[in-house]
Design a protein around this motif. Sequence first.
Motif, mmCIF file in Angstrom:
data_model
loop_
_atom_site.group_PDB
_atom_site.id
_atom_site.type_symbol
_atom_site.label_atom_id
_atom_site.label_comp_id
_atom_site.label_asym_id
_atom_site.label_seq_id
_atom_site.Cartn_x
_atom_site.Cartn_y
_atom_site.Cartn_z
ATOM 1 N N GLU B 361 0.938 -0.917 -0.016
ATOM 2 C CA GLU B 361 -0.113 -0.013 0.051
ATOM 3 C C GLU B 361 0.901 1.407 -0.139
ATOM 4 N N ALA B 362 1.923 1.171 0.942
ATOM 5 C CA ALA B 362 2.633 2.545 0.870
ATOM 6 C C ALA B 362 3.725 2.630 -0.332
ATOM 7 N N SER B 363 4.022 1.519 -1.042
ATOM 8 C CA SER B 363 4.924 1.573 -2.284
ATOM 9 C C SER B 363 4.112 1.879 -3.184
ATOM 10 N N GLU B 364 4.919 2.401 -4.510
ATOM 11 C CA GLU B 364 4.218 2.648 -5.553
ATOM 12 C C GLU B 364 4.016 1.335 -6.363
ATOM 13 N N GLU B 365 4.194 0.335 -6.031
ATOM 14 C CA GLU B 365 4.146 -1.301 -6.563
ATOM 15 C C GLU B 365 2.785 -1.386 -7.034
ATOM 16 N N LYS B 366 2.607 -1.590 -8.323
ATOM 17 C CA LYS B 366 1.338 -2.007 -8.831
ATOM 18 C C LYS B 366 1.189 -3.521 -9.059
ATOM 19 N N ILE B 367 0.558 -4.165 -8.095
ATOM 20 C CA ILE B 367 0.258 -5.666 -8.236
ATOM 21 C C ILE B 367 -0.618 -6.085 -9.096
ATOM 22 N N ARG B 368 -0.231 -7.031 -10.026
ATOM 23 C CA ARG B 368 -1.346 -7.403 -11.241
ATOM 24 C C ARG B 368 -2.123 -8.741 -10.398
ATOM 25 N N THR B 369 -3.253 -8.873 -10.837
ATOM 26 C CA THR B 369 -4.051 -9.800 -10.217
ATOM 27 C C THR B 369 -4.411 -10.835 -11.134
ATOM 28 N N THR B 370 -4.132 -10.666 -12.538
ATOM 29 C CA THR B 370 -3.969 -11.775 -13.370
ATOM 30 C C THR B 370 -2.813 -12.026 -14.192
ATOM 31 N N GLU B 371 -2.793 -13.024 -14.730
ATOM 32 C CA GLU B 371 -1.543 -13.396 -15.679
ATOM 33 C C GLU B 371 -1.520 -13.138 -17.204
ATOM 34 N N THR B 372 -2.821 -12.524 -17.507
ATOM 35 C CA THR B 372 -3.154 -12.356 -18.885
ATOM 36 C C THR B 372 -1.836 -11.777 -19.685
ATOM 37 N N LEU B 390 -9.951 -16.197 -33.027
ATOM 38 C CA LEU B 390 -8.274 -15.941 -32.647
ATOM 39 C C LEU B 390 -8.290 -16.203 -31.375
ATOM 40 N N ILE B 391 -9.026 -15.980 -30.288
ATOM 41 C CA ILE B 391 -8.819 -16.245 -28.849
ATOM 42 C C ILE B 391 -8.781 -17.655 -28.493
ATOM 43 N N SER B 392 -9.553 -18.415 -29.376
ATOM 44 C CA SER B 392 -9.962 -19.887 -29.114
ATOM 45 C C SER B 392 -8.487 -20.289 -29.632
ATOM 46 N N GLU B 393 -8.097 -19.966 -30.814
ATOM 47 C CA GLU B 393 -6.623 -20.723 -31.176
ATOM 48 C C GLU B 393 -5.547 -20.250 -29.973
ATOM 49 N N LEU B 394 -5.635 -19.076 -29.559
ATOM 50 C CA LEU B 394 -4.651 -18.823 -28.432
ATOM 51 C C LEU B 394 -4.907 -19.515 -27.287
ATOM 52 N N TRP B 395 -5.890 -19.727 -26.711
ATOM 53 C CA TRP B 395 -6.342 -20.402 -25.537
ATOM 54 C C TRP B 395 -5.634 -22.029 -25.954
ATOM 55 N N ASP B 396 -6.043 -22.474 -27.028
ATOM 56 C CA ASP B 396 -5.630 -24.014 -27.341
ATOM 57 C C ASP B 396 -4.271 -24.070 -27.357
ATOM 58 N N ALA B 397 -3.612 -22.871 -27.796
ATOM 59 C CA ALA B 397 -2.179 -22.914 -27.647
ATOM 60 C C ALA B 397 -1.463 -22.743 -26.462
ATOM 61 N N GLY B 398 -2.323 -22.442 -25.293
ATOM 62 C CA GLY B 398 -1.645 -22.174 -24.120
ATOM 63 C C GLY B 398 -1.482 -20.862 -23.582
ATOM 64 N N VAL B 399 -1.842 -19.948 -24.600
ATOM 65 C CA VAL B 399 -1.493 -18.417 -24.281
ATOM 66 C C VAL B 399 -2.839 -17.914 -23.194
ATOM 67 N N LYS B 400 -2.289 -17.201 -22.431
ATOM 68 C CA LYS B 400 -3.096 -16.409 -21.470
ATOM 69 C C LYS B 400 -3.794 -15.310 -22.202
ATOM 70 N N ALA B 401 -5.216 -15.473 -22.368
ATOM 71 C CA ALA B 401 -5.809 -14.390 -23.300
ATOM 72 C C ALA B 401 -7.102 -14.065 -22.947
ATOM 73 N N GLU B 402 -7.355 -12.852 -23.119
ATOM 74 C CA GLU B 402 -8.753 -12.023 -22.549
ATOM 75 C C GLU B 402 -9.202 -11.394 -23.813
ATOM 76 N N VAL B 403 -10.546 -11.220 -23.978
ATOM 77 C CA VAL B 403 -11.276 -10.498 -24.917
ATOM 78 C C VAL B 403 -12.615 -9.707 -24.083
ATOM 79 N N LEU B 404 -12.817 -8.628 -24.610
ATOM 80 C CA LEU B 404 -14.009 -7.921 -24.188
ATOM 81 C C LEU B 404 -15.254 -8.714 -24.373
ATOM 82 N N TYR B 405 -16.252 -8.781 -23.388
ATOM 83 C CA TYR B 405 -17.514 -9.448 -23.678
ATOM 84 C C TYR B 405 -18.556 -8.394 -24.516
#
Lengths: 468, 468
Positions: B361-372, B390-405
């Motif tokens: 909290e005190a530091s400027e560090e920005k903590i990511r809560t996902t690994e996308t 495209l995202i289906s291809e990426l998921w199937d290849a093990g890439v961490k990916a998101e898309v806006l719904y």
Amino acid sequence: MAEEAAVRAQAEAVRRLKQDKADPDEIAKEVTKLLEMKARLGGDEGKHKFVLKTPKGTRDYSPKQMAIRERVFNAIITCFKRHGAEVIDTPVFELKETLTGKYGEDSKLIYDLKDQGGELLSLRYDLTVPFARYLAMNKITNIKRYHIAKVYRRDNPAMTRGRYREFYQCDFDIAGQFDPMIPDAECLKIVHEILSDLQLGDFLIKMPWEEVRSEMVGEKGLSPEAADRIGEYVQLHGGLDLIERLLQDPKLSQNKLAKEGLGDMKLLFEYLTLFGITGKVSFDLSLARGLDYYTGVIYEAVLLQQENDHVEDPVSVGSVAGGGRYDGLVGMFDPKGRKVPCVGVSIGIERIFSILEQRVEASEEKIRTTETQVLVASAQKKLLEERLKLISELWDAGVKAEVLYKKNPKLLNQLQYCEDTGIPLVAIVGEQELKDGVVKLRVVATREEVNVRRESLVEEIRMRTSRP
Amino acid sequence: MAEEAAVRAQAEAVRRLKQDKADPDEIAKEVTKLLEMKARLGGDEGKHKFVLKTPKGTRDYSPKQMAIRERVFNAIITCFKRHGAEVIDTPVFELKETLTGKYGEDSKLIYDLKDQGGELLSLRYDLTVPFARYLAMNKITNIKRYHIAKVYRRDNPAMTRGRYREFYQCDFDIAGQFDPMIPDAECLKIVHEILSDLQLGDFLIKMPWEEVRSEMVGEKGLSPEAADRIGEYVQLHGGLDLIERLLQDPKLSQNKLAKEGLGDMKLLFEYLTLFGITGKVSFDLSLARGLDYYTGVIYEAVLLQQENDHVEDPVSVGSVAGGGRYDGLVGMFDPKGRKVPCVGVSIGIERIFSILEQRVEASEEKIRTTETQVLVASAQKKLLEERLKLISELWDAGVKAEVLYKKNPKLLNQLQYCEDTGIPLVAIVGEQELKDGVVKLRVVATREEVNVRRESLVEEIRMRTSRP
């Protein structure tokens, strides 16, 4: 027993004196009395009769079971993270009223805590209601999160079939106001990915035909026989084509509700087609879920018994995942009834775990329960200090290392320990090695031995144990 | 409420008809009735008043808190595995009698479950008693295991100081008959490694001087004043030299018990010297542990408040780990009272977690809560299908990916989402890219954009997001 109670009373007396910062002499006197009483009691411990068991419907996980469990969790968490989920955690119990009115008839299966003064509490029955409570409490209207934790149901356990009173749920949910069916399709994609990854054999994701059917019969006036004929066809060939044909049916397409329902289904199947998973998704006539909170599409994934199943005593298979849309649940917690649309999936790992455990038992696979890279050993006596010094160096360098807790263990016993536990390397120190500034590194599998300079040992171990 | 009850009754009626495999027509009729009732009830959900809170002394973990918690767990588990530990798990509740007589006065803090018929159950109070029960039940006489799980105490919560009613314990224990003080020394080494790894600032591992003192005063007849003078000296300079000098004291060395106790201490300090950790270990006059089951060396690790502590509202520090030897506990569960010597350490992560949370909290560090790794986006309308493909291809290849719904999200909103959540890459599809068989890959931090051939996209993303 009387003596034990006396010891406890004495211990409490000492504790109280300390709290009151009493005269050190007095404390010392009482402590001495306590020690004497404990010494007298001595060997008498353990004469009581205890029922040595875990509570009904629960179990311990042994190290070997934990190794299998962690594989399953890793596959599931990897998938959830691949889809960009955050993770949350909630307490194992909730206020009783938080769970009230969410589970219908199943409410009788909720574990309540004893009223010991203060709030009335219940163990969580699933992770969905705590999630909804969390969203409402923190006014979160938009989140994609997973939660893996144990839930509790006073159900009739059938442990050989993977039904427990304490069991894990692995939940992934998408909350928020989005364009229709996109998050729903992602949830089904996730079930598909996880069940494929775990290589559990063939599976099917079923969606209930029933609700669509009731719309057609109840609201449109289609004859039940006709609806059932459509239903049978759906169950056999259910997919995009079928929905298209139903939509073109003049009788159905005039009915707004039926049309909307079928339209949503069409959209969902289009997205599932893009995800390449329609082959494993079908409607099911028989599916009904007991939970009150579902409001839209619901589904369940089942494993299919394989014909060429060579397992001697096959685990009876069944539902391994389920989920659906529950747009009203968060609103039930919001003081103003504000709704947050939600859709999610819950993977039930107990059945999956039973299958994998049985598969491991049946196979020759030897599961390691530790990750130790090297055992620090010696062939000669009086080298405990040298072993401890070396292992301390290895630990400090991040090497996973063990040592036998014996002053003078036999080399054979040390090597046997490596065989038993799967430790691949032995770092042997002896008088000569110490003089020469080397350590003898032995490869357990091949019995190959090489002298490695002490300063290169860490690197050598890392090289030899890194996975290709 | 009356209407809701009616809906529930109707749902139950439908469920029963299905169970009884009643006439499909009848089921259809009743389902229709149910749907109509639900529709009437409609928007009325959520009008009830709920107390929106977690039970007293408990809390939820938000995604950001979970990210910090996982860092702490990783450090601890890595250390436990480095020392060759297996892992087990036990149920969250035990038979009530399993916990009876193990915690002395503190037993009143145990959570009992309500008697709903069947066994009387209690939530576990620590992980040590379940561990002893597990050993006795499975007749295990030799194991090195860790266990990380929540325990429950109806204590007075002081949550700002990290004291909760539901909290994690991270336990590492060594059970078995071994040469003296080797496993004990390893437990202290583990505490030292974990507290160093977590970089929590200065710490001290304290062992109670009191028991040694009582032996000298009570059994040897040393005057309390003399013992206390020794004690003060020990506290200030406690270590190997001191023990050697005490052993040479003619008065003490004639007393068998005192000599044995000091001899064990000497051995322990010799091993701690080999491990290089004596600098952080000292005797303490004030230490007393409330638990009944300890039988030998006990210790506690405390964080020391730093003078140059710039945190505005410092968390009050204190005990973060404790443990000791409990040779009698397993015997209490064994029908024949067979003992299994045990020594262990328990890391209490709540205080550690409070400190780290405050530091973040005190530091400027920005903590990511996902690994996308990548957001699949588009700048033009009507490309939802292409994004999903495209995202289906990426998921199937093990890439961490998101898309806006969203069907047609604005590019700006998609880029903003990456900024907010720390997603490093954006894969943009558009009409032109589709024609050319490429995807535009944008680096969020630098705004650099490159066209990548679709078949090389996975590799390109992996390369750009692999940690150096």
